[in-house]
Design a protein around this motif. Structure first.
Motif, PDB file in Angstrom:
ATOM      1  N   UNK A 127      -6.773  17.625   2.400  1.00  0.00           N
ATOM      2  CA  UNK A 127      -6.521  18.628   3.413  1.00  0.00           C
ATOM      3  C   UNK A 127      -6.484  17.950   4.783  1.00  0.00           C
TER       4      UNK A 127
ATOM      5  N   UNK B 180     -10.661  18.647  14.688  1.00  0.00           N
ATOM      6  CA  UNK B 180     -11.884  18.945  15.415  1.00  0.00           C
ATOM      7  C   UNK B 180     -11.639  18.749  16.912  1.00  0.00           C
TER       8      UNK B 180
ATOM      9  N   UNK C 207     -15.180  22.216  14.629  1.00  0.00           N
ATOM     10  CA  UNK C 207     -14.035  22.495  13.769  1.00  0.00           C
ATOM     11  C   UNK C 207     -13.062  23.445  14.460  1.00  0.00           C
TER      12      UNK C 207
ATOM     13  N   UNK D 222      -7.817  23.996   9.823  1.00  0.00           N
ATOM     14  CA  UNK D 222      -7.587  23.188   8.621  1.00  0.00           C
ATOM     15  C   UNK D 222      -6.395  23.746   7.865  1.00  0.00           C
TER      16      UNK D 222
ATOM     17  N   UNK E 256      -8.454  14.432   4.216  1.00  0.00           N
ATOM     18  CA  UNK E 256      -9.307  14.259   3.043  1.00  0.00           C
ATOM     19  C   UNK E 256     -10.146  15.497   2.854  1.00  0.00           C
ATOM     20  N   UNK E 257     -11.367  15.266   2.451  1.00  0.00           N
ATOM     21  CA  UNK E 257     -12.384  16.319   2.398  1.00  0.00           C
ATOM     22  C   UNK E 257     -12.113  17.396   1.365  1.00  0.00           C
ATOM     23  N   UNK E 258     -11.241  17.143   0.401  1.00  0.00           N
ATOM     24  CA  UNK E 258     -11.099  18.122  -0.650  1.00  0.00           C
ATOM     25  C   UNK E 258     -12.439  18.367  -1.325  1.00  0.00           C
ATOM     26  N   UNK E 259     -12.606  19.524  -1.882  1.00  0.00           N
ATOM     27  CA  UNK E 259     -13.905  19.883  -2.440  1.00  0.00           C
ATOM     28  C   UNK E 259     -14.362  18.962  -3.558  1.00  0.00           C
TER      29      UNK E 259
ATOM     30  N   UNK F  36     -13.531  15.718  -3.389  1.00  0.00           N
ATOM     31  CA  UNK F  36     -13.326  14.389  -2.823  1.00  0.00           C
ATOM     32  C   UNK F  36     -14.624  13.703  -2.437  1.00  0.00           C
ATOM     33  N   UNK F  37     -14.480  12.583  -1.769  1.00  0.00           N
ATOM     34  CA  UNK F  37     -15.646  11.796  -1.353  1.00  0.00           C
ATOM     35  C   UNK F  37     -16.409  12.470  -0.241  1.00  0.00           C
ATOM     36  N   UNK F  38     -17.535  11.870   0.096  1.00  0.00           N
ATOM     37  CA  UNK F  38     -18.415  12.504   1.053  1.00  0.00           C
ATOM     38  C   UNK F  38     -18.487  11.799   2.383  1.00  0.00           C
ATOM     39  N   UNK F  39     -17.893  10.635   2.486  1.00  0.00           N
ATOM     40  CA  UNK F  39     -17.914   9.938   3.765  1.00  0.00           C
ATOM     41  C   UNK F  39     -16.845  10.542   4.672  1.00  0.00           C
ATOM     42  N   UNK F  40     -17.267  11.003   5.816  1.00  0.00           N
ATOM     43  CA  UNK F  40     -16.328  11.590   6.773  1.00  0.00           C
ATOM     44  C   UNK F  40     -16.250  10.677   7.978  1.00  0.00           C
ATOM     45  N   UNK F  41     -15.098  10.043   8.132  1.00  0.00           N
ATOM     46  CA  UNK F  41     -14.910   9.052   9.182  1.00  0.00           C
ATOM     47  C   UNK F  41     -13.977   9.617  10.254  1.00  0.00           C
TER      48      UNK F  41
END
Lengths: 112, 114
Positions: A32, A36, A46, A49, A91-94, A96-101
């Protein structure tokens, strides 16, 4: 995580529409696009999206072309208080990974 | 809207002191994050947590440590503060949105080490 590229800064005048484009050539199928806004000395907030086509809320619109390799945040009729840094994240699909850069973002200056 | 609290908001301390920055949330979110940001500069992820008893280092190396004993709390500790630790520290939680997750940030803790 898909890498994003945004302009470093933009200038505008009050009352104008501002469009900030973000490139994300290697976006994945389940990614997605999230934007921000950050004011000085505050955490990012936020804004909007989307996954494809167009999304609109009370703050902004997000335009995503069919190939999803870029997106454009549109701020209608900006005011001085819209001066901030705007970040595009992919990114950040449900699932997906958890690192938000966060990248460098785009510094928007709105002038009177 | 966001129920994520950071204390202290501002802290000025001397070199060598041990400090703990508190972050608490009432939303029951599993995933929490610490970011570091100098004025006018980029946000850097320094720690994150998947849930209780889970912590990971972020992309920016940091001398700070974190713990996650309870879902609600994610404190950050500096055992011996130095002037190079002067920065703003932002805590965030991750929540599910209609499509994908978004972050909610606290107000931040601005640390000055003399």
């Amino acid at each position: 995580l898909a890498k994003t590229t945004q302009p470093i800064s933009m200038d505008s005048y009050e009352g104008q529409e501002v469009n900030i484009t973000c490139s994300h050539n290697n976006i994945a199928t389940n990614d997605y696009i999230t934007w921000y806004q950050q004011f000085p000395s505050q955490g990012p907030r936020f804004i909007i999206q989307g996954y494809k086509t167009k999304v609109t809320n009370e703050v902004a619109s997000l335009f995503i072309p069919a190939d999803r390799k870029s997106s454009t945040l549109s701020l209608p009729r900006v005011s001085l208080s819209d001066t901030a840094v705007y970040y595009c994240l992919v990114g950040e699909g449900n699932t997906g990974g958890f690192k938000t850069i966060f990248g460098a973002g785009t510094r928007l200056f709105v002038k009177a | 809207e966001a129920d994520i609290y950071q204390t202290p908001r501002y802290l000025v301390i001397g070199t060598g002191k041990k400090i703990t920055l508190e972050c608490s949330q009432t939303m029951g979110h599993d995933k929490m994050y610490w970011y570091q940001q100098d004025p006018g500069m980029e946000l850097h992820l320094i720690h994150y947590s998947y849930g209780v008893n889970s912590t990971e280092k972020g992309d920016l190396s940091s001398e700070s440590t974190v713990s996650r004993i309870r879902t609600e709390h994610f404190p950050l500790t500096l055992e011996s503060a130095r002037p190079s630790h002067t920065s703003q520290y932002l805590c965030a939680t991750r929540r599910a949105f209609s499509g994908a997750n978004v972050l909610t940030f606290g107000a931040g803790s601005r640390l000055t080490v003399l």
